[in-house]
Design a protein around this motif. Structure first.
Motif, short mmCIF file in Angstrom:
data_model
loop_
_atom_site.label_atom_id
_atom_site.label_comp_id
_atom_site.label_asym_id
_atom_site.label_seq_id
_atom_site.Cartn_x
_atom_site.Cartn_y
_atom_site.Cartn_z
N ALA A 5 0.84 -1.21 0.00
CA ALA A 5 0.00 0.00 0.00
C ALA A 5 0.87 1.25 0.00
O ALA A 5 0.57 2.24 -0.68
CB ALA A 5 -0.92 -0.01 1.22
N LEU A 6 1.98 1.20 0.74
CA LEU A 6 2.89 2.35 0.78
C LEU A 6 3.61 2.52 -0.55
O LEU A 6 3.86 3.65 -1.00
CB LEU A 6 3.88 2.17 1.93
CG LEU A 6 4.45 3.43 2.59
CD1 LEU A 6 3.35 4.39 3.00
CD2 LEU A 6 5.31 3.05 3.79
N GLU B 32 2.33 1.72 -3.46
CA GLU B 32 1.35 2.29 -4.38
C GLU B 32 1.18 3.79 -4.12
O GLU B 32 1.04 4.58 -5.05
CB GLU B 32 0.02 1.57 -4.25
CG GLU B 32 -0.91 1.83 -5.42
CD GLU B 32 -1.76 0.63 -5.77
OE1 GLU B 32 -2.01 0.41 -6.97
OE2 GLU B 32 -2.19 -0.09 -4.84
N HIS B 33 1.22 4.17 -2.84
CA HIS B 33 1.18 5.60 -2.51
C HIS B 33 2.38 6.32 -3.12
O HIS B 33 2.25 7.43 -3.66
CB HIS B 33 1.16 5.78 -0.99
CG HIS B 33 1.40 7.18 -0.54
ND1 HIS B 33 0.48 8.19 -0.69
CD2 HIS B 33 2.48 7.76 0.06
CE1 HIS B 33 0.97 9.32 -0.22
NE2 HIS B 33 2.18 9.09 0.24
N ARG C 25 2.10 7.03 -6.84
CA ARG C 25 1.14 8.06 -7.21
C ARG C 25 1.45 9.40 -6.55
O ARG C 25 0.64 10.33 -6.63
CB ARG C 25 -0.26 7.59 -6.83
CG ARG C 25 -0.68 6.33 -7.60
CD ARG C 25 -1.99 5.76 -7.09
NE ARG C 25 -2.37 4.57 -7.83
CZ ARG C 25 -3.40 3.79 -7.53
NH1 ARG C 25 -4.16 4.09 -6.50
NH2 ARG C 25 -3.67 2.73 -8.26
N ALA C 26 2.59 9.49 -5.88
CA ALA C 26 2.95 10.73 -5.19
C ALA C 26 3.03 11.88 -6.20
O ALA C 26 3.58 11.73 -7.30
CB ALA C 26 4.28 10.56 -4.47
N ASP D 86 6.39 14.10 -1.45
CA ASP D 86 5.27 13.27 -0.99
C ASP D 86 5.62 11.79 -0.89
O ASP D 86 4.80 10.99 -0.45
CB ASP D 86 4.07 13.42 -1.95
CG ASP D 86 3.50 14.83 -1.95
OD1 ASP D 86 3.54 15.47 -0.88
OD2 ASP D 86 3.02 15.28 -3.00
N PRO E 248 6.99 8.36 0.55
CA PRO E 248 7.14 7.89 1.93
C PRO E 248 8.59 8.00 2.40
O PRO E 248 9.53 7.68 1.66
CB PRO E 248 6.69 6.43 1.86
CG PRO E 248 5.77 6.37 0.67
CD PRO E 248 6.33 7.35 -0.31
N ASP F 113 8.32 6.58 7.60
CA ASP F 113 7.09 5.92 7.17
C ASP F 113 7.29 4.42 7.02
O ASP F 113 6.43 3.61 7.39
CB ASP F 113 6.61 6.50 5.83
CG ASP F 113 6.21 7.96 5.94
OD1 ASP F 113 5.76 8.37 7.02
OD2 ASP F 113 6.34 8.68 4.94
N GLN G 224 -5.04 11.31 4.27
CA GLN G 224 -3.70 11.00 4.76
C GLN G 224 -3.33 11.96 5.89
O GLN G 224 -3.54 13.17 5.79
CB GLN G 224 -2.69 11.12 3.62
CG GLN G 224 -1.30 10.63 3.96
CD GLN G 224 -1.21 9.12 4.08
OE1 GLN G 224 -0.85 8.61 5.12
NE2 GLN G 224 -1.52 8.40 3.02
N THR H 51 -4.26 6.74 6.63
CA THR H 51 -5.51 7.43 6.34
C THR H 51 -6.45 7.34 7.54
O THR H 51 -6.61 6.26 8.13
CB THR H 51 -6.19 6.82 5.11
OG1 THR H 51 -5.29 6.92 3.99
CG2 THR H 51 -7.48 7.54 4.77
#
Length: 440
Positions: free
Chosen positions: A305-306, A308-309, A312-313, A318, A320, A324, A399, A413
């Motif tokens: 999940a991180l 994927e974040h 898309r940053a 932005d 991680p 994080d 977030q 989130t």
């Protein structure tokens, strides 16, 4: 154009030789002895050869070391090597940065051959063992159940610490990949994870290597499968390496990919994916993990999940952070602290690139409440102040970040509880709440 060159055939002529090199940090010469051919374990890379040597150090005695001999003499390399040595990374962090060079050969003569290179510690050898790079362990299908989850978590934490330490120096490694992290013994014989190969590092005060030299690409820009999307797109648009302004500005994306590999890789995963990396270049460029099989991503949902974040940053800032990733590994970085005085808060609202102070206030003496008195929007942020410890409950489905000493950690989130310490900021939904131990 330099007349210097060093080719594979020259290696045979220097085995068993001795030489001296400049230890720039200490301001003196140190002596080295090259191993014979059977023990030197020569390795060849795109820009250099590497062989094992021993350093005879006047203070530390014999130090098993690794001599990297460059094929070409690139003028920028001297200043860059001097900068690396003067950072003190190899000294101040010891085992974590064994791969940082500690001596420089700016044209030394070894058995009649002129050499440009540098010397770093043999990773693990000082502590009674040998190390192997992560890529080779994967390729040899050795990264299996022998590396149990707690050990993998520890290696991932070591990587986080290394990247965080470099960020404090304002440095970027530039080529974090499976081939540039080593697994081997640490100071007490325990296994550790260590970075190596700092040739492609970036620092704003040091000139980068040119993209090309003598007609050949010579500066690494990360490794396919570990490049953050923005960099991968730039490299794809400039395959002939003509744009000197393209540099690697962050290690954070590569750090995340490596941590996911450390945590979930196995011979079975290699069979499922049919490759030696978790992510393909196509997945990075599409900024999606949808093509990864569920039995891979479900092996560590928080980590993927991180990732994927990160894909898309909106910007590098932005991505991680090491903090994080430590949180995703279940490692608490900041223990909750007690307030000695009544908490004092400042509420800021962000509008575009500007941030405006809305209100300053002491926390109410009641143990529970919300901040709806500052703004109706902030009624979604509740607080508890019990036993001199402060906790926010943030009910926005967005977030949430905690900022400590200028470093941002994504908490995830909301809704969620966020433990808040003195001098920390909580940011979410365009608001930033700054918390102090009394009036600053």
């Amino acid at each position: 154009m330099s007349s210097y060159s060093f080719v594979a055939a020259d290696l045979k002529k220097i085995y068993g030789s001795t030489f001296q090199a400049s230890n720039i940090s200490a301001g003196k010469k140190v002596s080295f002895a090259i191993y014979d051919q059977s023990k030197a374990r020569a390795r060849m890379g795109m820009e250099a050869y590497g062989i094992f040597v021993d350093c005879q150090h006047p203070t530390h005695g014999t130090l098993p070391s690794f001599l990297k001999i460059f094929k070409s003499d690139i003028p920028e390399r001297r200043g860059r090597t001097e900068f690396l040595i003067h950072t003190g990374l190899a000294k101040s962090h010891d085992w974590l940065f064994q791969g940082v060079p500690y001596a420089w050969l700016p044209g030394s003569i070894v058995n009649g051959h002129r050499i440009f290179g540098h010397v770093a510690h043999q990773i693990g050898a000082r502590f009674g063992g040998v190390s192997e790079d992560f890529s080779r362990l994967k390729n040899q299908q050795c990264w299996d159940d022998r590396y149990h989850p707690s050990m993998r978590t520890m290696f991932a934490a070591h990587l986080c610490c290394a990247v965080a330490a470099m960020e404090k120096f304002g440095m970027v490694h530039g080529d974090l990949s499976g081939g540039n992290i080593m697994i081997g013994p640490g100071p007490n014989g325990e296994p550790v994870c260590t970075l190596c190969d700092f040739d492609g590092f970036h620092h704003p005060s040091v000139a980068p290597l040119p993209r090309r030299f003598d007609g050949q690409p010579c500066r690494p820009l990360g490794t396919a499968g570990y490049q953050y999307p923005e960099l991968a797109e730039k490299v794809d648009r400039d395959p002939s390496a003509t744009d000197p302004s393209i540099v690697v500005l962050t290690d954070r994306f590569a750090l995340g990919v490596l941590i996911c590999e450390l945590m979930v890789w196995s011979p079975q995963v290699e069979t499922i994916l049919g490759r030696n990396e978790i992510l393909s270049s196509q997945e990075i460029q599409s900024r999606s993990l949808s093509s990864l099989p569920d039995n891979v991503t479900k092996a560590w949902p928080a980590g993927f999940a991180l990732i994927e974040h990160a894909m898309r940053a909106g910007s590098i800032s932005d991505l991680p952070s090491p903090e994080d990733w430590l949180a995703a590994l279940g490692i608490s970085l900041w223990n909750q602290q007690e307030f000695k005085k009544q908490p004092y808060l400042e509420f800021y609202k962000r509008s575009g690139s500007r941030i405006n102070l809305v209100k300053r206030a002491n926390l109410s003496l009641t143990q529970n409440g919300n901040f709806g008195g500052v703004s109706a929007d902030l009624a979604n942020v509740q607080y508890k102040f019990v036993d001199s410890k402060l906790t926010f409950t943030v009910n926005w489905p967005v977030q949430i970040f905690v900022i400590n000493d200028g470093r941002s950690q994504a908490k995830g989130t909301g809704p969620m509880d966020v433990q808040v310490n003195p001098n920390q900021f909580v940011a979410a939904n365009g608001w930033e709440i700054r918390v102090f131990d009394g009036i600053p």
